[in-house]
Scaffold this active site. Sequence first.
Site, short mmCIF file in Angstrom:
data_model
loop_
_atom_site.label_atom_id
_atom_site.label_comp_id
_atom_site.label_asym_id
_atom_site.label_seq_id
_atom_site.Cartn_x
_atom_site.Cartn_y
_atom_site.Cartn_z
CG ASP A 1 -22.31 -26.58 -31.04
OD1 ASP A 1 -21.47 -27.25 -31.69
OD2 ASP A 1 -22.12 -25.39 -30.74
CG HIS A 2 -18.83 -27.42 -28.85
ND1 HIS A 2 -17.56 -27.91 -29.07
CD2 HIS A 2 -19.01 -26.45 -29.78
CE1 HIS A 2 -16.99 -27.28 -30.06
NE2 HIS A 2 -17.87 -26.39 -30.53
N GLY B 1 -16.52 -22.33 -35.54
CA GLY B 1 -15.96 -20.98 -35.53
C GLY B 1 -16.13 -20.27 -36.86
CB ALA C 1 -23.50 -19.54 -32.82
#
Length: 249
Positions: free
Chosen positions: A48-49, A178, A201
Amino acid sequence: VIDCCEKKQAPVILAIHPDELEFQGDSFVEMCKDRANKTKVPVAIHLDHGATMEQVLRAIRCGFTSVMIDASSESFEDNINITKEVIKVAHPLGVSVEAELGTIGDIKEDTGNREIGSKEIIYTKPEDAVKFVEETGCDTLAIAIGTAHGRYHGTPHIDFDLLKQITDVVDIPLVLHGGSGTGDENLRKAVKNGIQKVNLATELVVAGKEELETFIQDKNFDKWQLIPSFIKGYSDRLEHYVNLFDQEN
């Protein structure tokens, strides 16, 4: 996570952030892969990211099946070029690549309102999404339609008209970052209208924390049930989302 998804017979993506990978270490990924290989439900292990090529390469070396390169804060052309560089490495190894176009906001954790923090929401333009996907060949695309990372105070406004415009012209899976605090109605509507991957998350961790706080109010708590109590809160909330997104079976 996998216990919950086995119970519900639902596919799942284990998303691990570079900071989590740094904290846990590479051996943690071996546990994830072992568990994933022993279950009958479909599992992906996703970075992730990822912010740098080094983070992406570490994830690929560890055996992640999917990586995200987030160059959304760069210029449109630089975002394309950076994403293409990652794809050049990942695709020959059978690793899928998620990119981000537009920027997801960041909630200021220390404020008492819905104020967006350092990174404002820059909404994804449909025409840019078409060009980006065509030029990069990315497998999935995270789009900005009104959500932000972190904990909301109130419910965000999601631009569903923009989502429809993008789904009408882009044929790869779209990702919503988000998701925590976005609200059941918004999330369910999003997945019914083109979102195929939802990142959750914060809300899952908070649910675990709340269950743990209740558990330790008893000063004679059973120490062996400390972590399981957190897991129960986390898992119960995850099960809620499996049901919300019609992923059971």
